[in-house]
Design a protein around this motif. Structure first.
Motif, short mmCIF file in Angstrom:
data_model
loop_
_atom_site.label_atom_id
_atom_site.label_comp_id
_atom_site.label_asym_id
_atom_site.label_seq_id
_atom_site.Cartn_x
_atom_site.Cartn_y
_atom_site.Cartn_z
N THR A 3 0.85 -1.19 0.00
CA THR A 3 0.00 0.00 0.00
C THR A 3 0.89 1.24 0.00
O THR A 3 1.88 1.29 0.73
N ILE A 4 0.52 2.20 -0.84
CA ILE A 4 1.23 3.49 -0.83
C ILE A 4 0.24 4.60 -0.52
O ILE A 4 -0.79 4.75 -1.18
N ILE A 5 0.52 5.33 0.54
CA ILE A 5 -0.23 6.53 0.89
C ILE A 5 0.57 7.71 0.38
O ILE A 5 1.73 7.88 0.75
N TYR A 6 -0.02 8.51 -0.49
CA TYR A 6 0.76 9.56 -1.14
C TYR A 6 0.00 10.88 -1.19
O TYR A 6 -1.17 10.95 -0.81
N ASN A 7 0.71 11.90 -1.66
CA ASN A 7 0.12 13.24 -1.79
C ASN A 7 -0.39 13.74 -0.44
O ASN A 7 -1.46 14.32 -0.34
N GLY A 8 0.40 13.50 0.61
CA GLY A 8 -0.01 13.92 1.94
C GLY A 8 1.02 14.82 2.61
O GLY A 8 2.12 15.03 2.11
N LYS A 9 0.64 15.38 3.73
CA LYS A 9 1.55 16.08 4.61
C LYS A 9 1.77 15.13 5.79
O LYS A 9 1.00 15.12 6.76
N GLU A 51 -4.86 13.61 -0.94
CA GLU A 51 -5.37 14.88 -1.47
C GLU A 51 -4.88 16.06 -0.64
O GLU A 51 -5.60 17.01 -0.37
N GLY A 52 -3.61 15.97 -0.22
CA GLY A 52 -2.99 17.06 0.53
C GLY A 52 -3.25 17.04 2.02
O GLY A 52 -2.75 17.92 2.74
N ARG A 53 -4.00 16.07 2.50
CA ARG A 53 -4.35 16.04 3.93
C ARG A 53 -3.16 15.63 4.80
O ARG A 53 -2.20 15.02 4.34
N THR A 54 -3.28 15.96 6.08
CA THR A 54 -2.24 15.65 7.06
C THR A 54 -2.38 14.22 7.56
O THR A 54 -3.50 13.75 7.82
N VAL A 55 -1.25 13.55 7.71
CA VAL A 55 -1.20 12.19 8.24
C VAL A 55 -0.33 12.20 9.49
O VAL A 55 0.78 12.72 9.48
N ILE A 525 -11.44 18.39 14.90
CA ILE A 525 -10.78 17.56 13.89
C ILE A 525 -11.32 16.13 13.95
O ILE A 525 -11.57 15.58 15.03
N LEU A 526 -11.46 15.51 12.78
CA LEU A 526 -11.89 14.12 12.70
C LEU A 526 -11.04 13.39 11.66
O LEU A 526 -10.57 13.99 10.69
N PRO A 527 -10.84 12.10 11.82
CA PRO A 527 -10.13 11.33 10.80
C PRO A 527 -10.99 11.10 9.57
O PRO A 527 -12.23 11.01 9.66
N THR A 528 -10.33 10.98 8.44
CA THR A 528 -11.00 10.49 7.23
C THR A 528 -10.64 9.03 7.00
O THR A 528 -11.35 8.33 6.27
N LEU A 529 -9.54 8.58 7.61
CA LEU A 529 -9.12 7.19 7.50
C LEU A 529 -8.25 6.84 8.70
O LEU A 529 -7.40 7.63 9.12
N THR A 530 -8.47 5.65 9.24
CA THR A 530 -7.64 5.12 10.32
C THR A 530 -7.11 3.75 9.91
O THR A 530 -7.88 2.89 9.46
#
Length: 540
Positions: A3-9, A51-55, A525-530
């Motif tokens: 799995t690749i998580i990309y385009n994030g902060k 989509e640019g979101r913080t991780v 703040i809420l998660p969009t993915l965990t």
């Protein structure tokens, strides 16, 4: 599968971020730029565009009660009652709507007399008799250290005005010479036994529901004190947890914090129980953690153990739950077994006495077993310096300030209040700090907790500059305490708490940037993915 998580902060450490992270077999394998990681993607690679979101790393609550959260959700809701009459009406309505559930009695937790708009007093048996005189009514204060009952409950206990008090707890005698329905500390445990418990099957369902809530708010690990508090049938509930995890129904990592009624129970646990015979490998999602002790009560109930009397209750120094002699014996047994100890301490006397007991049981003069102070609220500078010097861990609940900032100066005076809830000072002194919520005393949602640490304002934004603002921490320190700090508290700092190659793939994608958003928005703040171990356990 990769799995690749990309385009994030993607937060790595203070002021350092990446764009992408790769995961294989539940472990982080690469961290870097979009270009570098996307070039390694194969045909079967799962792609997650931030989509640019913080991780951030998965959040880790270092002290809570997950089973009790399930209990609370299945009971009448009394946590926002504004008066004793409100408490009565809610309970009566619950009885009407849930006749089968209340046939053996009502047990709930959540009232707080300081939130009552008229009489700011504890409810008593005369109040609760208005709910019912036929079934026992047991309503706990939000802290769990004091409760109120009706007359039926007292009759079922078989006590009267001449009955001996229980060790480590009290029942209050009214002006009529009969118990008035108010019980404190260890006495509460005897009261709660009179109402039949949930079945193991019911609790398993409630536990899964509680986990669903937790992961939907970004928790990937919890260190939970359930066995020995919420449930006393220790062996059966250890089996329930193993079953839940063996069947892959659990959604997050769980570390036990375990209580015992007496030293003999603890000895048996070490020699013949789960500690000796249980299958709890370090790399599993279910692990066995520390001995959990209680030294005192709560500030709200004025049962926290203080060096000086309560400013608003002269002659009251609080209640000692576990004596120093007993605690020293617990700590000696834990040391010989190589076991960590974590202790509920709120008042300065409780903190000082617990530190004394820990120090006597250190290994080679050092805190190698990482004994910890849970809550650690009322402190002066010498205590803070001693905690840091001895390298004793602190498990803070910043969210407690939401209520406590409105009462602590009245309870304890301004001088010691100015050095209490000392999140920044202890951090600056080099102390090891983790964050938790003590859920269900407070919600296990981490973001109001982080908000409290950063702003030291209540949920309505009161205290314009923060309650003793010199103790405000920045967002980096708050997130680190909730991730790396909590990982250290469970000896896992080399495996989780950071987004780093070789670490567990426990991560949370946020709906807004916690590092740049206005501090007043942090609580929303809420998660969009965990993700836990590379597995998506929550996604909107």
């Amino acid at each position: 599968m990769k799995t690749i998580i990309y385009n994030g902060k993607i937060y790595l450490e203070r002021d350092h971020f990446a764009e992408a992270v790769a995961v294989e077999n539940g472990i982080i394998t690469m961290v870097g730029s979009n270009e570098d990681l996307l070039s390694t993607a194969g045909e079967d690679c799962e792609m997650i565009d931030c989509e640019g979101r913080t991780v951030i790393p998965g959040l880790n609550d270092s002290h809570m009660h997950l089973l009790m959260l399930g209990d609370t959700n299945a009971q009448v809701s009394i946590d926002s009652c504004t008066s004793i009459d409100d408490l009565i009406m809610r309970s009566k309505d619950f009885m009407i709507q849930n006749p089968e559930n209340v046939k053996n009695g009502i047990h709930a937790i959540g009232w707080n007399q300081d939130l009552f708009v008229d009489e700011k007093r504890y409810p008593n048996r005369f109040d609760l008799d208005k709910i019912s005189i036929d079934i026992p009514i047991v309503l706990e204060r939000v802290c769990g250290h004091i409760l109120a009952t009706n007359t039926k409950a007292i009759e079922m206990l078989g006590i009267d005005g001449n009955s001996p008090q229980w060790d480590g707890g009290t029942f209050v005698i009214g002006e009529d010479g009969y118990p008035n329905g108010i019980f404190t500390e260890n006495a509460c445990n005897y009261v709660k036994k009179i109402i039949p418990d949930f079945t193991i099957e019911q609790r398993e369902e409630m536990l899964i529901e509680s986990m669903e809530y937790a992961v939907s708010h970004g928790l990937t690990s919890i260190q939970s004190n359930d066995i020995g508090t919420s449930v006393l049938d220790i062996e059966s509930y250890f089996e329930m947890f193993h079953k839940l995890y063996d069947e892959k129904k659990a959604l997050l990592r769980y570390r036990h914090q375990v209580c015992f009624n007496n030293l003999d129970e603890f000895k048996n646990y070490i020699e013949n129980g789960e500690f000796a015979n249980g299958d709890n490998p370090e790399d599993s999602w279910l692990t066995l953690g520390p001995l959990k002790l209680f030294k005192d009560g709560s500030l709200g109930a004025r049962t926290a153990l203080m060096r000086t009397e309560y400013a608003d209750d002269k002659g009251n120094y609080g209640i000692e739950w576990t004596t120093n002699e007993e605690m020293e014996k617990y700590c000696e047994l834990a040391r010989d077994a190589g076991m960590q100890v974590v202790t509920h301490v709120i008042g300065d006397a409780a903190i000082e006495q617990t530190i004394n007991c820990y120090e006597k049981a250190f290994v080679d003069g050092k805190n190698l077993l990482r004994h910890a102070l849970v809550h650690c609220q009322i402190t002066d500078m010498p205590l803070l310096e001693r905690i840091a010097k001895l390298d004793i861990l602190t498990m803070f609940q910043p969210i407690f300030l939401d209520y406590d900032m409105h009462v602590v100066e009245d309870r304890c005076g301004k001088e010691i209040s100015s050095t209490s809830y000392a999140f920044k000072t202890l951090n600056n002194l080099g102390g090891h700090i983790s964050y938790g919520t003590d859920c269900p005393v407070e919600s296990c949602n981490p973001f109001p907790n982080i908000y409290s640490a950063v702003t030291r304002k209540d949920s309505k934004g009161m205290h314009e500059n923060g309650f003793y603002p010199n103790e405000c921490v920045d967002v980096y320190d708050a997130v680190d305490a909730y991730t790396a700090g909590s990982a250290y508290a469970e000896f896992m700092e080399d495996k989780k708490g950071r987004i780093k190659v070789g670490y567990y793939a426990d991560m949370v994608i946020l709906d807004r940037d916690i590092f740049s958003v206005d501090s007043m928005e942090i609580r929303d703040i809420l998660p969009t993915l965990t993700m836990v171990g590379g597995k998506i356990v929550y996604k909107i």
